[in-house]
Design an enzyme around this catalytic site. Structure first.
Site, PDB file in Angstrom:
ATOM      1  N   LEU A 273       0.826  -1.207   0.000  1.00 13.27           N
ATOM      2  CA  LEU A 273       0.000   0.000   0.000  1.00 13.27           C
ATOM      3  C   LEU A 273       0.863   1.261   0.000  1.00 13.27           C
ATOM      4  O   LEU A 273       0.351   2.364  -0.152  1.00 13.27           O
ATOM      5  CB  LEU A 273      -0.921   0.019   1.227  1.00 13.27           C
TER       6      LEU A 273
ATOM      7  N   LEU B 153       6.670   4.645   1.390  1.00 10.38           N
ATOM      8  CA  LEU B 153       6.510   5.976   0.829  1.00 10.38           C
ATOM      9  C   LEU B 153       5.856   6.915   1.853  1.00 10.38           C
ATOM     10  O   LEU B 153       6.279   8.066   2.017  1.00 10.38           O
ATOM     11  CB  LEU B 153       5.649   5.874  -0.435  1.00 10.38           C
TER      12      LEU B 153
ATOM     13  N   THR C 295     -15.464   0.329   4.563  1.00 12.01           N
ATOM     14  CA  THR C 295     -14.612   0.567   5.736  1.00 12.01           C
ATOM     15  C   THR C 295     -14.353  -0.701   6.547  1.00 12.01           C
ATOM     16  O   THR C 295     -13.508  -0.709   7.430  1.00 12.01           O
ATOM     17  CB  THR C 295     -15.247   1.611   6.686  1.00 12.01           C
TER      18      THR C 295
ATOM     19  N   GLY D 190      24.608  -5.952 -12.183  1.00 13.35           N
ATOM     20  CA  GLY D 190      23.981  -7.255 -12.316  1.00 13.35           C
ATOM     21  C   GLY D 190      24.939  -8.350 -11.898  1.00 13.35           C
ATOM     22  O   GLY D 190      26.129  -8.106 -11.673  1.00 13.35           O
TER      23      GLY D 190
ATOM     24  N   CYS E 288      28.679  -0.437 -12.480  1.00 13.32           N
ATOM     25  CA  CYS E 288      29.190  -1.673 -11.899  1.00 13.32           C
ATOM     26  C   CYS E 288      29.386  -2.736 -12.988  1.00 13.32           C
ATOM     27  O   CYS E 288      30.318  -2.635 -13.760  1.00 13.32           O
ATOM     28  CB  CYS E 288      28.271  -2.127 -10.774  1.00 13.32           C
TER      29      CYS E 288
ATOM     30  N   GLN F  33      32.124  -2.987 -16.145  1.00 18.61           N
ATOM     31  CA  GLN F  33      32.940  -4.172 -16.462  1.00 18.61           C
ATOM     32  C   GLN F  33      32.692  -4.604 -17.907  1.00 18.61           C
ATOM     33  O   GLN F  33      33.620  -4.983 -18.624  1.00 18.61           O
ATOM     34  CB  GLN F  33      32.616  -5.302 -15.479  1.00 18.61           C
TER      35      GLN F  33
ATOM     36  N   HIS G 239      27.790   2.532  -7.400  1.00 19.18           N
ATOM     37  CA  HIS G 239      26.368   2.758  -7.704  1.00 19.18           C
ATOM     38  C   HIS G 239      25.957   4.191  -7.390  1.00 19.18           C
ATOM     39  O   HIS G 239      25.440   4.466  -6.305  1.00 19.18           O
ATOM     40  CB  HIS G 239      25.507   1.778  -6.896  1.00 19.18           C
TER      41      HIS G 239
ATOM     42  N   GLU H 150      23.505   5.814  -8.415  1.00 25.09           N
ATOM     43  CA  GLU H 150      22.044   5.976  -8.300  1.00 25.09           C
ATOM     44  C   GLU H 150      21.578   5.981  -6.846  1.00 25.09           C
ATOM     45  O   GLU H 150      20.542   6.541  -6.518  1.00 25.09           O
ATOM     46  CB  GLU H 150      21.318   4.886  -9.099  1.00 25.09           C
TER      47      GLU H 150
HETATM   48  N1  GLN Z   1      28.674  -9.087 -10.718  1.00 26.55           N
HETATM   49  C1  GLN Z   1      29.630  -8.045 -10.681  1.00 26.55           C
HETATM   50  C2  GLN Z   1      30.554  -8.138  -9.479  1.00 26.55           C
HETATM   51  O1  GLN Z   1      30.251  -8.801  -8.515  1.00 26.55           O
HETATM   52  C3  GLN Z   1      28.949  -6.697 -10.708  1.00 26.55           C
HETATM   53  C4  GLN Z   1      28.134  -6.433  -9.499  1.00 26.55           C
HETATM   54  C5  GLN Z   1      27.169  -5.291  -9.683  1.00 26.55           C
HETATM   55  O2  GLN Z   1      26.896  -4.898 -10.810  1.00 26.55           O
HETATM   56  N2  GLN Z   1      26.603  -4.782  -8.610  1.00 26.55           N
HETATM   57  O3  GLN Z   1      31.595  -7.524  -9.467  1.00 26.55           O
END
Ligand code: GLN
Length: 547
Positions: free
Chosen positions: A15, A19, A187, A353, A380, A384, A519, A521
């Protein structure tokens, strides 16, 4: 000592408790108070680090290296207060601490029980840092009545009882379903949810009601009467166009006022909501649009990349433009030309990832961006992939790859341009890991400093030569390839302070191509967009003018 607001939920999950908590934090700040937000999750995982993003959404990492629930991301985005390890806990963590103590003999032969041993552990968690802020907002995950949640509900009940009267209040979020056949808001589910809460000794002070329709006065009165809550404390939480509308919308409905009233704070300080009016102005009065392809693996579930989606929105807000992000499954073009999938975009982002699946597609996306001069942000794993692409296609290390994929398959197939990092420096001590280590909490996690090369694109983007960003990875680009790659135009423009770990790469002859090992973000906020995302969106706008 902090005043505590406990935020619980009922009727159904999802719900928007997180937030609502974040928005309340923002509103209390707007009235001049200091706040900290905390999440208590009833599941048995020790932390979400080992949970699939498919199931649980993204793992949010704090500066001090905790892998936490994505709600902590909302908390930070709304309040700007950096979350800490001590702001997130699960049943799994609580039980494992209790069991460790039992093994050590700390309980001196006592029988260990949920009450008081587990509940005491939860209360200790709640009390950490209680002298630091004016308000501590604690959200309990799940819904009231869940079996796993009971010790948490019992602990907050006890906690409030232990404190002086008036120091803790309870806000409960439920749903008012709309029945089309009778044209009514119902309700009863809320009444039942509050009954459940009261049966375990918690009487809510404020009710926050999600509903698709405005709540008629008659229904509000009925809820107040049946749930034993003041009428002014029955607050509507309407559906919103964007999450960033929450502070202004909830303020309009009287949420923060009801909370302050429940504490008896009168007169309440007047709020200054300029920050949020500006945020809404930037969102509502944006001009134009840029299209960004996010080439990843978990494309079905946006929550898996929650912070990236938000950071892109912030990047748009910084430039007063709209960002239309589209999620492209990297596996679609692993064996094909990516042009039909990617040529429609003004910029390409390859996010973080784990695992080999989809990586050949991500490498192709990096190549496409490099060759076609399309702005690229690799985060990340995305960095790579960009390095592996450059190694294969520019430096002619044709079998370049990551040790991560060889480990996954149990055989050696690649030249490891990206290798498994087993020892590194954190602050002033050395951290060591082995290949077979536990999966939970063993990555390079949390904030690390990077030194940026003078005159590089990133140093301009940041307007600084030293930065601090959050990490979450096991593998690392090998500096052994630096000279070879730099000779081909891939500059190592950010390094760990000891010069051993590449933190940032960028392409020399490209309008905007940056890969970062961390990261960014996670640190972006609507009122303070992250420079990499503002820069990336600006580059996408420039690129869109060229076509
Ligand atoms: N899999 C990669 C690593 O472990 C990148 C990790 C990620 O993108 N957070 O280094």
């Amino acid at each position: 000592m902090a005043r505590y607001v406990f935020i619980t939920g009922g009727v159904v999950s999802s719900l928007g408790k997180g937030l609502a908590s974040a928005a309340l934090g923002a509103l209390l700040q707007a009235r001049g108070y200091t706040v900290r937000l905390r999440k208590l999750d009833p599941y048995l995982n020790v932390d979400p680090g080992t949970m699939s993003p498919f199931e649980h959404g993204e793992v949010f990492v704090t500066d001090d290296g905790a892998e936490t629930d994505l709600d902590l991301g909302h908390y930070e985005r709304f309040t700007g207060v950096a979350a800490r390890k001590t702001d997130s806990v699960s049943s799994g963590r609580i039980y494992s601490t209790v069991l460790e103590k039992e093994r050590r003999g700390d309980y001196l032969g006592k029988t260990i029980q949920v009450i008081p041993h587990v509940t005491n552990e939860i209360k200790d968690f709640l009390a950490v840092g209680e002298d630091e802020v004016d308000f501590m907002l604690c959200e309990i995950g799940g819904t009231v009545g869940d079996i796993e949640g009971l010790p948490f509900f019992e602990a907050i009940r006890q906690f409030a009882q232990d404190k002086p009267r008036g120091q803790c209040i309870f806000a409960h979020l439920t749903l008012l379903p709309y029945v089309t056949a009778s044209g009514e808001l119902k309700t009863k589910p809320t009444q039942h949810s509050v009954k459940e809460l009261r049966s375990i000794g918690i009487a809510p002070d404020v009710l926050l009601l999600r509903s698709e329709h405005p709540i008629p006065e008659k229904e509000r009165e009925k809820i107040a009467l049946f749930c034993n809550v003041r009428k002014e404390a029955v607050i509507a939480a309407p559906d919103l166009k964007t999450i960033y509308e929450a502070p202004l919308a909830y303020h309009r409905e009287g949420f923060d006022q009801a909370v302050l009233d429940a504490f008896g704070i009168s007169p309440a300080p007047k709020p200054n909501l300029d920050r949020w009016t500006d945020v809404m102005d930037r969102l509502e009065n944006a001009e134009g649009e840029v299209r960004v392809a996010i080439v990843g693996k978990y494309t079905q579930l946006e929550d898996a990349y929650k912070s990236i989606a938000e950071a892109l929105t912030h990047g748009g807000m910084a430039n007063r433009t709209r960002v239309k992000a589209e999620w492209i499954d990297a596996e679609l073009f692993e064996n094909d030309d990516p042009t039909p999938f990617l040529s429609n975009f003004n910029a390409i982002l390859v996010p973080g990832g784990f695992g080999e699946r989809g990586t050949e597609g991500k490498i192709k996306a990096a190549q496409f961006a490099r060759e076609k001069n399309i702005p690229y942000l690799g985060i990340c794993l995305g960095m790579q992939m960009a390095v592996i692409e450059a190694a294969r296609n520019l430096a002619k290390v044709t079998d370049a790859g990551s040790e991560e994929f060889d480990h996954e398959h149990g055989k050696k197939r690649f030249t490891p341009v990206v290798y498994h990092l087993k020892e590194w420096v954190q602050g002033n001590h050395v951290v060591a890991r082995k290949v077979g280590d536990d999966k939970g909490g063993t990555m390079r996690l949390g904030a690390y400093t990077a030194a940026l090369k003078e005159g590089s694109l990133v140093s301009k983007v940041y307007g600084a030569t030293e930065i601090e960003e959050r990490h979450r990875h096991r593998y690392e680009v090998d500096i052994a390839y630096r000279d070879q790659l730099e000779a081909c135009g891939l500059t190592f423009s950010g390094m760990s302070p000891d010069g051993r770990l590449p933190e940032i790469v960028e392409l020399k002859d490209h309008p905007w191509f940056i890969g970062v090992q961390f990261h960014p973000e996670l640190k972006s906020k609507p009122f303070a967009p992250h420079p990499l995302f503002s820069g990336f969106v600006r580059a996408a706008m420039d690129a869109s003018r060229l076509v």
